[in-house]
Design an enzyme around this catalytic site. Structure first.
Site, PDB file in Angstrom:
ATOM      1  N   GLY A 235     -51.578  22.190  42.847  1.00 12.90           N
ATOM      2  CA  GLY A 235     -50.550  23.035  43.445  1.00 12.90           C
ATOM      3  C   GLY A 235     -50.940  24.493  43.378  1.00 12.90           C
ATOM      4  N   PHE A 236     -51.261  24.973  42.161  1.00 14.98           N
ATOM      5  CA  PHE A 236     -51.738  26.336  41.944  1.00 14.98           C
ATOM      6  C   PHE A 236     -50.774  27.389  42.475  1.00 14.98           C
ATOM      7  CE2 PHE A 236     -55.330  23.456  42.836  1.00 14.98           C
ATOM      8  CZ  PHE A 236     -55.818  23.338  41.553  1.00 14.98           C
ATOM      9  N   GLY A 463     -52.127  17.643  37.771  1.00 16.31           N
ATOM     10  CA  GLY A 463     -53.530  17.428  37.455  1.00 16.31           C
ATOM     11  C   GLY A 463     -53.950  18.102  36.175  1.00 16.31           C
ATOM     12  N   THR A 464     -52.992  18.729  35.482  1.00 18.44           N
ATOM     13  CA  THR A 464     -53.305  19.517  34.295  1.00 18.44           C
ATOM     14  C   THR A 464     -53.262  18.718  33.005  1.00 18.44           C
ATOM     15  OG1 THR A 464     -50.987  20.185  34.309  1.00 18.44           O
ATOM     16  CG2 THR A 464     -52.561  21.697  35.288  1.00 18.44           C
ATOM     17  N   LYS A 629     -59.536  18.691  25.155  1.00 20.78           N
ATOM     18  CA  LYS A 629     -60.284  18.331  26.360  1.00 20.78           C
ATOM     19  C   LYS A 629     -59.619  18.887  27.613  1.00 20.78           C
ATOM     20  CE  LYS A 629     -62.397  14.448  26.498  1.00 20.78           C
ATOM     21  NZ  LYS A 629     -62.762  12.998  26.555  1.00 20.78           N
ATOM     22  N   THR A 630     -58.296  18.718  27.729  1.00 19.46           N
ATOM     23  CA  THR A 630     -57.631  19.192  28.941  1.00 19.46           C
ATOM     24  C   THR A 630     -57.597  20.714  28.997  1.00 19.46           C
ATOM     25  OG1 THR A 630     -55.451  18.988  27.893  1.00 19.46           O
ATOM     26  CG2 THR A 630     -56.233  17.116  29.175  1.00 19.46           C
ATOM     27  N   GLY A 698     -49.394  29.075  27.127  1.00 19.17           N
ATOM     28  CA  GLY A 698     -50.013  28.593  28.355  1.00 19.17           C
ATOM     29  C   GLY A 698     -51.472  28.960  28.450  1.00 19.17           C
ATOM     30  N   GLU A 701     -53.818  29.318  33.613  1.00 26.00           N
ATOM     31  CA  GLU A 701     -54.153  30.450  34.475  1.00 26.00           C
ATOM     32  C   GLU A 701     -54.979  31.518  33.770  1.00 26.00           C
ATOM     33  OE1 GLU A 701     -50.561  30.986  37.513  1.00 26.00           O
ATOM     34  OE2 GLU A 701     -49.902  30.515  35.487  1.00 26.00           O
TER      35      GLU A 701
END
Length: 742
Positions: A235-236, A463-464, A629-630, A698, A701
């Site tokens: 989405g971004f 997808g995060t 990892k993510t 977070g 980004e």
């Protein structure tokens, strides 16, 4: 369990093709297919539209225009956030930008709808449009506030006096182009009417916003709209709000009483999902000879659609980054007849740091100082503008650790002084900072009589890795293994959240889940310790341990499945919530950010000015890591996006028509495998107790914040040519290359 590099729990479903995305859902009644017809002018109105030929084409069920579109709700500006407002489409004959929908053709197959769309005949009354950003900057105005409710302008001390008195100065303008999110999954929707209700399978980032916006547009109660979005293919920012495909699918489905699918083509994405605003940024730095900043100013002009204002917080990134007693930041907006400005990954910070961190490199060169040392020398002890302490700030650690790992001591001190064969070699560095946000989020957790747990929230996974980190949080809090936890996401019937975006999703949902698990633990403890049939009866619950599916106290234990089966045979559940950051005193009392340092090495062809990234390192501080990892994957992805912003991305707008001419991935360039060699990431151990109970902030980004500036600074170090008009392309570097060696 929290922090481990657990593989994605949804990975097997995705690689096996069992993860269903918006356009892939199937419903009992075969769907019809819609295709959007876009305007071929940039400003004006529809004078005549003839749909007769299209309506008579094979398979066509409807051609919807402003003449026959159902009545829709107007955008209510009293609703605080744009994404929750009504988004009417085909509401009138006005054309506000190139590509705006003028019709929707609905047919039995996609191919029939697309073919019939070419038969819609539209005659326009063209009006003069404003499409050239540079030509209209003198019309810029000050918005009431900028994105996230931040102040439009700020001022501390006397900037003009201090800058005028400074021994060393930088006063330059940087420009950044229009950019787009371009997720792999195009924006798509399947709308299915069910009596008075509507089930909408859509690719979106905020379920609550999608439900509210669609209900307001259709003029029905939000409870009548059921949003389904279990998987989102990226989405971004472009899927924070609904776009034309969702609104038109819903309108057509209700009008025809049939399910309708609509997807944007890749070309339509460029005109219908919003742009990162183009910017012109003036950065002024005044410093003493020892490198200490005495004055810093960041003035931004950006584009906006006249009727849909989007003030990106581009200068806000400067407010907390470096110490300087005299400061000024401003935002101004130039109205243009283009698609509206929109959130694109790391809005504000990404374009703002391109300018500020390039300016810091320019100042370091003027001072003859190491760019890393210059940044460290200007490290603030408290937030430079708000005056409050930082919750956790490890930018200096990021810079020092990055310099050590990268081998920064080998950096050429003189630009264009190192050559390897045909390649000029240079190093660049840049700092990164991003404000940490918190929004209202609720999560429900339920334990069944079999001892397994189910987590439910309308939070999305773009997808995060949301499925995975929520599995880890629940497993750790409840003493279960990951395979004893199931996470359900993306349904409007679940407790609401502010979704995935702004790098808040993981922190918000994890902390709300943590609270839900704490509440569930108390229910289990109360049931066991108060039950004479339990071996834990009468024991002190303060000594309890949840582990391996059991509840243990003072050497005794009982499987949780037995506690639930005996006391709650239908299962037991609890909910957890977190509040908006404005309601959390920590966000007023502390400056809460994440930080990073980027290091890049480039080679520039001495003959052609071709630029090649050779290696890149990012060192980051994001508080507590939820999944090693993510988080690494997210940060690398952000860094690669930063490379694209520095060297490739540029959505070119035709100044005659307002059309985006680079409207496919053959012309709108993004990095591919051949562009990205060795990219490495290090994440510092941390825990920010002021941010939230889990100490996590977070990360997604942050990877892009400053990354592009490090690459641009490396190009300068390699060539001696400073490019201030992004992206840095070979035709901008070539004229300044050093002369050929004899």
């Amino acid at each position: 369990m929290i922090g481990q590099a657990l593989n994605r729990v949804d990975g097997p479903r995705k690689v096996a093709g069992r993860a269903t995305y918006a356009y892939e859902h199937w419903v009992e009644t075969p769907p019809l297919y819609g295709f959007i017809v876009g305007a071929t002018i940039g400003k004006g109105r529809i004078a005549r539209i003839d749909t007769e030929s299209a309506e008579g084409a094979p398979g066509v069920h409807m051609v919807m225009t402003h003449h026959n579109a159902p009545a829709q709700g107007a955008r209510d500006m009293s609703v605080p956030a744009e994404y929750w407002r009504a988004q009417p489409v085909l509401a009138d004959p006005g054309i506000h930008h190139y590509g705006e929908p003028v019709a929707l053709v609905v047919a039995a197959t996609f191919e029939q709808a697309r073919a019939a769309a070419d038969l819609v005949d539209v005659e326009y009354a063209v009006e003069p449009g404003r499409f050239d950003f540079a030509a209209h900057q003198d019309e810029a105005y000050a918005p009431e506030s900028v994105n996230a409710g931040l102040a439009t302008d700020t001022a501390v001390g006397d900037f003009d006096r201090a800058f005028g008195d400074s021994e060393v100065k930088v006063d330059q303008c940087w420009t950044t182009p229009y950019e787009l999110s371009m997720p792999m999954e195009p924006h798509a929707c399947l709308a299915e009417p069910r009596g008075e209700d509507l089930t909408v399978y859509v690719s979106c980032q905020i379920v609550d916003a999608a439900q509210a916006s669609l209900a307001a547009t259709l003029g029905i109660e939000p409870a009548r709209v059921h949003i389904v979005t279990p998987y989102v293919g990226g989405g971004f920012g472009s899927k924070l709000g609904l776009h034309a495909e969702a609104i038109l699918a819903a309108l057509a489905a209700r009008a025809l009483d049939r399910p309708v699918k609509v997807a944007l083509t890749r070309q339509q994405v460029f005109h219908l999902t919003g742009l990162r605003p183009a910017t012109s940024q003036r950065v002024r730095l005044g410093a003493a000879r020892d490198g200490r900043l005495e004055a810093i100013a960041h003035d931004v002009i950006m584009h906006t659609r006249p009727d849909r204002e989007y003030p990106e917080q581009t200068a806000a990134t400067t407010r907390s980054l470096y110490a300087a007693p005299n400061r000024s930041t401003t935002h101004r907006m130039t109205p243009l007849d283009l698609p509206q400005g929109a959130d694109v990954r790391a809005p504000g910070e990404a374009p703002g740091l391109l300018a500020v961190e390039s300016a810091m490199d320019e100042l370091a060169h003027a001072l003859g100082m190491d760019p890393v040392e210059l940044r460290i020398r200007n490290e603030p002890t408290a937030d430079p503008e708000r005056g409050v302490p930082f919750s956790e700030r490890r930018l200096v650690d990021c810079l020092r650790e990055g310099a050590r790992r990268f081998g920064w001591e080998r950096r050429p001190t003189t630009p264009a002084s190192v050559r390897e064969g045909r390649w000029l070699v240079g190093y660049g560095v840049a700092a990164g900072i991003r404000k940490h946000f918190q929004g209202p989020t609720a999560v429900r957790v339920r334990m069944g009589a079999d001892g397994t747990a189910v987590v439910q929230t309308d939070m999305t996974d773009i997808g995060t890795g949301t499925y995975t980190i929520l599995t880890q949080v629940a497993a750790e809090a409840l003493g279960l293994t990951p395979d004893q936890v199931r996470v359900d996401l993306g349904l409007s019937d679940f407790p609401s959240s502010v979704g995935s975006g702004g790098s808040w999703g993981a922190s918000n949902s994890s902390n709300a889940l943590h609270r839900a698990c704490q509440s569930l633990r108390q229910k289990l403890l109360s049931a066991a310790c108060g039950d004479a049939r339990s071996p834990l009866h009468g024991l002190d619950p303060d000594d309890a341990l949840f582990s391996d599916g059991e509840l243990r106290i003072a050497g005794r234990s009982e499987p949780m499945r037995e506690i639930v089966a005996r006391n709650h045979p239908e299962g037991v559940q609890a909910e957890g919530e977190i509040a908006l950051m404005d309601d959390d005193p920590n966000y007023a009392d502390y400056s809460i950010h994440t930080y990073g340092a980027h290091f890049a090495e480039v080679g520039v062809d001495a003959d052609t000015a071709e630029i090649r990234l050779r290696r890149m390192l990012g060192v980051f501080s994001v508080g507590r890591v939820l999944n090693a990892k993510t988080v690494r994957s997210q940060l690398i992805g952000g860094m690669i996006w930063g490379v694209g912003a520095a060297l490739e991305e540029d959505a070119f707008v035709d100044p005659r028509s307002g059309a985006v001419t680079t409207r496919d991935l053959a012309q709108y360039l993004v990095p591919v495998h051949a562009d990205i060699p060795d990219v490495d990431v290090t994440v510092l151990d941390g825990y920010d107790e002021k941010a939230n109970a889990l100490g996590a902030k977070g990360a997604g980004e942050l990877g892009i914040c400053g990354a592009g500036a490090a690459v641009a600074n490396a190009v300068f170090n390699a060539t001696g040519t400073r490019v201030r008009d992004f992206p840095v392309t070979l035709e901008k570097v070539l004229p300044g290359l050093p002369p050929m060696e004899a």
